[in-house]
Design a protein around this motif. Structure first.
Motif, short mmCIF file in Angstrom:
data_model
loop_
_atom_site.label_atom_id
_atom_site.label_comp_id
_atom_site.label_asym_id
_atom_site.label_seq_id
_atom_site.Cartn_x
_atom_site.Cartn_y
_atom_site.Cartn_z
N ASP A 304 0.84 -1.20 0.00
CA ASP A 304 0.00 0.00 0.00
C ASP A 304 0.88 1.25 0.00
OD1 ASP A 304 -2.13 1.68 0.06
OD2 ASP A 304 -2.60 1.38 2.19
N GLY A 306 0.60 3.40 -2.82
CA GLY A 306 0.00 4.29 -3.81
C GLY A 306 0.44 4.01 -5.23
N ASN A 307 1.34 3.05 -5.43
CA ASN A 307 1.83 2.74 -6.77
C ASN A 307 1.10 1.52 -7.34
OD1 ASN A 307 3.75 4.79 -6.45
ND2 ASN A 307 5.22 3.36 -5.51
N THR A 308 1.12 1.40 -8.67
CA THR A 308 0.56 0.24 -9.35
C THR A 308 1.71 -0.57 -9.94
OG1 THR A 308 -1.43 1.49 -9.93
CG2 THR A 308 -1.03 -0.56 -11.13
N TRP A 345 6.67 -0.38 -11.85
CA TRP A 345 5.50 0.28 -11.29
C TRP A 345 5.38 1.70 -11.84
CZ3 TRP A 345 10.14 -0.24 -8.75
CH2 TRP A 345 10.73 0.91 -8.24
N ASP A 346 4.19 2.24 -11.72
CA ASP A 346 4.00 3.66 -12.01
C ASP A 346 3.38 4.33 -10.79
OD1 ASP A 346 1.35 2.89 -12.10
OD2 ASP A 346 1.11 3.19 -14.25
N THR A 347 3.67 5.61 -10.65
CA THR A 347 3.22 6.38 -9.50
C THR A 347 1.92 7.11 -9.82
OG1 THR A 347 4.54 8.29 -10.20
CG2 THR A 347 5.60 6.68 -8.75
N LYS A 348 1.37 7.74 -8.81
CA LYS A 348 0.11 8.47 -9.00
C LYS A 348 0.25 9.62 -9.99
CE LYS A 348 -1.84 7.41 -4.44
NZ LYS A 348 -2.34 7.99 -3.16
N ASP A 349 1.46 10.19 -10.07
CA ASP A 349 1.66 11.32 -10.99
C ASP A 349 2.07 10.86 -12.38
OD1 ASP A 349 4.11 10.37 -10.33
OD2 ASP A 349 4.96 12.28 -9.66
#
Length: 520
Positions: A304, A306-308, A345-349
């Motif tokens: 948890d 915030g990354n995918t 992974w990619d971040t929220k931004d």
């Protein structure tokens, strides 16, 4: 098929499943555009069956080449063909029923018409069952061939309802198809026109009679041969089983029977004429890689932050990357370093990253000068880094010893294949053997596209070469030897160099005289 052959000739296919997808799509399209009882339909099934059997035999059912292509079997083909055949049979039965039914009933229904078997117009008498020419609307085209099916008068206007017979140039077909000379095809299109628009008579004969008989009263240029019908909807050909006879047509034996001869399509002639221009266009055709979706790694869902996280991800510059892949990463000074992808992974931004260990070359490791190394050998570093995904500039493959001598990933060129037999401890500056299990392996879900792996029939024996340190020293010695051949000490200048040359005087004493010479 021509496109597939051009791609094969250019070596664009790097995977068996990509080639198989293109070839099967070609055969499937042939079946969809043909009748279920046509020769094309049956030939496409036979070709695809042969392909699958040869593929399994050459790949030894995955022992020689492990590929996703092998998952498509004869059972899948049989099921797909049977499903298509059933849907086409139902549709074709309706078409055949409509074709045999009188197609012009709707024209004469509820109208004030007089129907007859013959009619005179412009001092010419025309009969049902005769063939006539009808001017084409397009300029520069030959007149259409029309079979008279009905003649009638509608409010004083003499009308004709006929069935088009098409020349090869009026059909859609592959450029490799060949036709009989003067061949025409019974089509599924009809037209109603005023009888006064008819020009002259012509004749279309059954293929069984055409070569030995000829119609009386017709010039040879107006006589055609018919062997098949043509569907304008499916753009397919089908042999005519029962050809209707015209009792009013008088046939006489030919003095010399015509030898059956098939000629190339007019489209093929145009291709041959403009092959240089077409070749230039064909050179621009590129193999379009099958789209591979981004695949979320569900095993990382418990993190948890915030990354995918992903198992497979489409990069901007280097295509699709997945966990476990080995990649080239741009470094300072234009260098390229090798890393393995442990996670993506990619971040929220919207920024994308990957993390994994580095690999170093023998030249970057302090080693004993007398040690030898495999060609293209790398060491697994104990250092790991997080890097932006846009830093990936290409893909490569790093294999441990057992993999290197036994297999290759088909998509990776040999110059981008590396062997790794040791790891380098960056903190203690020590080299040690890889663990028994070798390099880290990754398992993926079914949504991820697996690599194709070719297994050598016989294990190879990789060669070793001297340490880069030794090679560097040998190079330095060679440079010194080259300079020593100049007859003097090594120099860095190119101007005049003072040297001391001994001379023998008349006296017993020896003196030295400075002399200026140019270095050769």
């Amino acid at each position: 098929l021509d496109l597939i052959k051009r791609r094969l000739d250019k070596g664009l296919y790097r995977r068996l499943d990509t080639f198989q997808d293109d070839f099967f799509a070609c055969l499937d399209r042939a079946r969809r555009l043909s009748r279920s009882d046509s020769q094309v339909f049956e030939d496409s099934i036979e070709l695809q069956t042969y392909f699958i059997k040869q593929r399994d035999e050459l790949c030894k059912s995955g022992e020689l080449l492990h590929s996703p292509a092998l998952s498509y079997t004869l059972m899948h083909l049989t099921a797909a063909v049977e499903s298509l055949r059933q849907s086409k049979i139902l549709q074709e039965s309706l078409e055949d029923e409509n074709e045999t039914r009188s197609s012009d009933d709707s024209i004469i229904r509820d109208t004030n018409v007089n129907v007859g078997d013959s009619m005179t117009c412009n001092q010419q008498t025309y009969k049902v069952g005769e063939f006539v020419y009808l001017d084409a609307k397009e300029k520069g085209c030959e007149p259409h061939i029309l079979l008279i099916e009905r003649l009638w008068t509608n409010n004083g206007q003499q009308m004709l309802y006929g069935n088009y017979f098409l020349r090869p140039i009026e059909t859609y077909h592959v450029q490799t198809r060949k036709f009989l000379e003067k061949e025409a095809f019974k089509s599924d299109t009809h037209v109603a026109v005023p009888l006064e628009e008819v020009k002259e008579r012509c004749c279309v004969m059954n293929v069984k009679q055409y070569f030995t008989m000829k119609p009386e009263g017709f010039d040879e240029k107006d006589v055609y041969v018919c062997e098949s019908r043509y569907s304008t909807r499916t753009r397919s050909f089908k042999k005519i089983k029962i050809y209707p006879e015209n009792p009013s047509l008088v046939l006489v034996p030919r003095e010399v029977p015509i030898e059956p001869k098939r000629v190339m399509s007019v489209f093929r002639e145009r291709v041959e004429k403009h092959k240089d221009e077409l070749a230039e266009l064909q050179e621009q055709e590129k193999l379009i890689e099958k789209e591979k979706p981004n695949v979320v790694a569900f095993s990382n869902m418990d993190i948890d932050d915030g990354n995918t996280y992903y198992e497979q991800y489409n990069t901007i510059c280097s295509g699709v990357a997945k966990t476990g892949d080995f990649v080239y990463v741009a470094a300072e000074g234009g260098r390229q370093m090798v890393a393995q992808i442990d996670s993506i992974w990619d971040t929220k931004d919207g920024k994308c990253y990957f993390r994994g260990p580095w690999f170093v070359t023998p030249a970057e490791v302090p080693l004993m000068p007398n040690r030898t190394f495999y060609k293209n050998e790398l060491f697994l570093s104990t250092l790991e880094d997080t890097n932006p995904l846009v830093g990936i500039v290409g893909k490569c493959s790093v294999l441990d010893y057992n993999e290197f001598i036994s297999s290759r990933i088909t998509e990776i060129p040999e110059q981008d294949i590396f062997i790794c037999n040791s790891m380098y401890d960056e903190i203690n500056r020590q080299v040690r053997k890889l663990p028994v299990e070798g390099l880290k392996k990754f398992s993926h879900s079914n949504a991820v596209t697996d690599d194709e792996v070719y297994y050598f029939p016989k294990l190879i024996n990789p060669l070793k070469e001297a340490s880069p340190v030794v090679l560097t020293k040998m190079t330095d010695v060679d440079m010194l030897m080259e300079d020593s051949l100049d007859g003097g000490p090594p120099s860095v200048g190119s101007g005049e160099i003072p040297t001391v040359v001994p001379t023998v005087a008349a006296t017993s004493s020896t003196t030295t005289t400075p002399v200026t010479t140019k270095k050769v």
